[in-house]
Design an enzyme around this catalytic site. Structure first.
Site, PDB file in Angstrom:
ATOM      1  N   ARG A  39       0.829  -1.201   0.000  1.00 18.17           N
ATOM      2  CA  ARG A  39       0.000   0.000   0.000  1.00 18.17           C
ATOM      3  C   ARG A  39       0.871   1.262   0.000  1.00 18.17           C
ATOM      4  O   ARG A  39       1.655   1.472   0.933  1.00 18.17           O
ATOM      5  CB  ARG A  39      -0.839  -0.030   1.279  1.00 18.17           C
ATOM      6  CG  ARG A  39      -1.609   1.203   1.548  1.00 18.17           C
ATOM      7  CD  ARG A  39      -2.127   1.230   2.982  1.00 18.17           C
ATOM      8  NE  ARG A  39      -2.911   2.424   3.182  1.00 18.17           N
ATOM      9  CZ  ARG A  39      -3.229   2.918   4.357  1.00 18.17           C
ATOM     10  NH1 ARG A  39      -2.855   2.298   5.464  1.00 18.17           N
ATOM     11  NH2 ARG A  39      -3.926   4.026   4.465  1.00 18.17           N
ATOM     12  N   HIS A  44       1.483   6.329  14.592  1.00 18.49           N
ATOM     13  CA  HIS A  44       1.258   6.434  13.153  1.00 18.49           C
ATOM     14  C   HIS A  44       2.595   6.293  12.455  1.00 18.49           C
ATOM     15  O   HIS A  44       3.617   6.792  12.954  1.00 18.49           O
ATOM     16  CB  HIS A  44       0.604   7.772  12.787  1.00 18.49           C
ATOM     17  CG  HIS A  44      -0.731   7.932  13.435  1.00 18.49           C
ATOM     18  ND1 HIS A  44      -1.843   7.256  13.000  1.00 18.49           N
ATOM     19  CD2 HIS A  44      -1.108   8.628  14.520  1.00 18.49           C
ATOM     20  CE1 HIS A  44      -2.863   7.548  13.785  1.00 18.49           C
ATOM     21  NE2 HIS A  44      -2.442   8.381  14.730  1.00 18.49           N
ATOM     22  N   ILE A  45       2.562   5.648  11.329  1.00 18.06           N
ATOM     23  CA  ILE A  45       3.774   5.435  10.540  1.00 18.06           C
ATOM     24  C   ILE A  45       4.205   6.763   9.910  1.00 18.06           C
ATOM     25  O   ILE A  45       5.375   7.135   9.940  1.00 18.06           O
ATOM     26  CB  ILE A  45       3.496   4.369   9.458  1.00 18.06           C
ATOM     27  CG1 ILE A  45       3.149   3.035  10.132  1.00 18.06           C
ATOM     28  CG2 ILE A  45       4.681   4.223   8.512  1.00 18.06           C
ATOM     29  CD1 ILE A  45       2.489   2.026   9.205  1.00 18.06           C
ATOM     30  N   SER A  46       3.240   7.448   9.339  1.00 19.38           N
ATOM     31  CA  SER A  46       3.525   8.722   8.669  1.00 19.38           C
ATOM     32  C   SER A  46       3.342   9.885   9.640  1.00 19.38           C
ATOM     33  O   SER A  46       2.703   9.736  10.692  1.00 19.38           O
ATOM     34  CB  SER A  46       2.582   8.886   7.473  1.00 19.38           C
ATOM     35  OG  SER A  46       1.232   8.947   7.916  1.00 19.38           O
ATOM     36  N   ASP A  76     -13.763   6.635  22.665  1.00 25.27           N
ATOM     37  CA  ASP A  76     -14.442   6.318  23.929  1.00 25.27           C
ATOM     38  C   ASP A  76     -13.875   5.041  24.538  1.00 25.27           C
ATOM     39  O   ASP A  76     -13.698   4.946  25.763  1.00 25.27           O
ATOM     40  CB  ASP A  76     -15.955   6.129  23.706  1.00 25.27           C
ATOM     41  CG  ASP A  76     -16.697   7.463  23.570  1.00 25.27           C
ATOM     42  OD1 ASP A  76     -16.080   8.520  23.803  1.00 25.27           O
ATOM     43  OD2 ASP A  76     -17.893   7.424  23.222  1.00 25.27           O
ATOM     44  N   TYR A 116       4.256   4.478   3.252  1.00 24.68           N
ATOM     45  CA  TYR A 116       4.264   3.501   4.345  1.00 24.68           C
ATOM     46  C   TYR A 116       5.408   2.482   4.272  1.00 24.68           C
ATOM     47  O   TYR A 116       5.520   1.627   5.155  1.00 24.68           O
ATOM     48  CB  TYR A 116       2.922   2.759   4.385  1.00 24.68           C
ATOM     49  CG  TYR A 116       1.744   3.694   4.623  1.00 24.68           C
ATOM     50  CD1 TYR A 116       1.597   4.350   5.843  1.00 24.68           C
ATOM     51  CD2 TYR A 116       0.796   3.942   3.630  1.00 24.68           C
ATOM     52  CE1 TYR A 116       0.545   5.224   6.075  1.00 24.68           C
ATOM     53  CE2 TYR A 116      -0.265   4.809   3.844  1.00 24.68           C
ATOM     54  CZ  TYR A 116      -0.389   5.445   5.071  1.00 24.68           C
ATOM     55  OH  TYR A 116      -1.431   6.312   5.290  1.00 24.68           O
ATOM     56  N   HIS A 175      -9.215   9.371  12.712  1.00 27.13           N
ATOM     57  CA  HIS A 175      -9.738  10.691  12.363  1.00 27.13           C
ATOM     58  C   HIS A 175     -11.263  10.747  12.336  1.00 27.13           C
ATOM     59  O   HIS A 175     -11.837  11.785  12.018  1.00 27.13           O
ATOM     60  CB  HIS A 175      -9.192  11.110  10.986  1.00 27.13           C
ATOM     61  CG  HIS A 175      -7.742  10.772  10.801  1.00 27.13           C
ATOM     62  ND1 HIS A 175      -6.759  11.273  11.618  1.00 27.13           N
ATOM     63  CD2 HIS A 175      -7.101   9.943   9.921  1.00 27.13           C
ATOM     64  CE1 HIS A 175      -5.581  10.789  11.233  1.00 27.13           C
ATOM     65  NE2 HIS A 175      -5.771   9.972  10.208  1.00 27.13           N
ATOM     66  N   ARG A 215      -6.359  14.619   8.433  1.00 27.81           N
ATOM     67  CA  ARG A 215      -5.525  13.717   9.246  1.00 27.81           C
ATOM     68  C   ARG A 215      -4.933  14.418  10.469  1.00 27.81           C
ATOM     69  O   ARG A 215      -4.202  13.829  11.246  1.00 27.81           O
ATOM     70  CB  ARG A 215      -4.385  13.134   8.404  1.00 27.81           C
ATOM     71  CG  ARG A 215      -4.850  12.244   7.271  1.00 27.81           C
ATOM     72  CD  ARG A 215      -3.689  11.571   6.582  1.00 27.81           C
ATOM     73  NE  ARG A 215      -4.020  11.225   5.219  1.00 27.81           N
ATOM     74  CZ  ARG A 215      -4.637  10.089   4.846  1.00 27.81           C
ATOM     75  NH1 ARG A 215      -4.949   9.177   5.734  1.00 27.81           N
ATOM     76  NH2 ARG A 215      -4.917   9.863   3.579  1.00 27.81           N
TER      77      ARG A 215
END
Ligand code: DQA
Length: 137
Positions: A17, A97-99, A84, A22, A77, A108
């Site tokens: 992907r 998060h990777i990015s 919750d 990523y 997001h 984002r």
């Protein structure tokens, strides 16, 4: 010490992907590296593309495990329910998060996970997971 990594939607496609965002490695390969690196940690991995399954998993482990590393991916997001759940459980959650989501599209920049998280690590590629695990040690 028992730590679980929980990955949200589309993270099963890592390696294929958007590799420019990523990377080229599958999460399976990376997870094997983490298991090798953190031999004293009981590391578990769960991935789902389904919001409710992620909530159910958080509820299952969230009163028992020592740490949760959560990359809720796109649900970060959008999901009040996941936010919750993070607040409802006792086990500390580190959001990863990777990015660098703050260097990307405006949508984002919002996280429903962060308010309930112990901390947030983002933008270090897959190394974000390594850093999150270290934060529990
Ligand atoms: C992500 C960032 C999210 O915005 C995106 O929807 C993902 C992956 C990351 O790890 O960089 O699927 O959580």
């Amino acid at each position: 010490m028992k730590i679980i990594i929980i990955n949200g939607p589309n993270l099963n496609l890592l390696g294929k992907r958007e590799p420019e965002v990523y990377g080229h490695k599958t999460f399976g390969d990376y997870f094997s590296e983490l298991q090798f690196r953190f031999k004293d940690v009981e590391l578990e991995y769960f991935q789902s593309n389904i919001e409710g399954e992620l909530i159910t998993k958080l509820q299952e482990v969230g009163f028992e495990y020592d740490g949760i590393v959560l990359n809720a991916a796109a649900y970060t997001h959008t999901s009040v329910g996941l936010g919750d759940a993070v607040k409802a459980i006792n086990t500390p959650v580190v959001e990863v998060h990777i990015s660098n989501t703050f260097g990307r599209e405006d949508y984002r920049h919002v996280s429903y996970i962060s308010p309930g998280a112990k901390g947030v690590i983002l933008g270090f590629g897959l190394q974000s997971y390594d850093l999150a695990i270290r934060s529990f040690l």
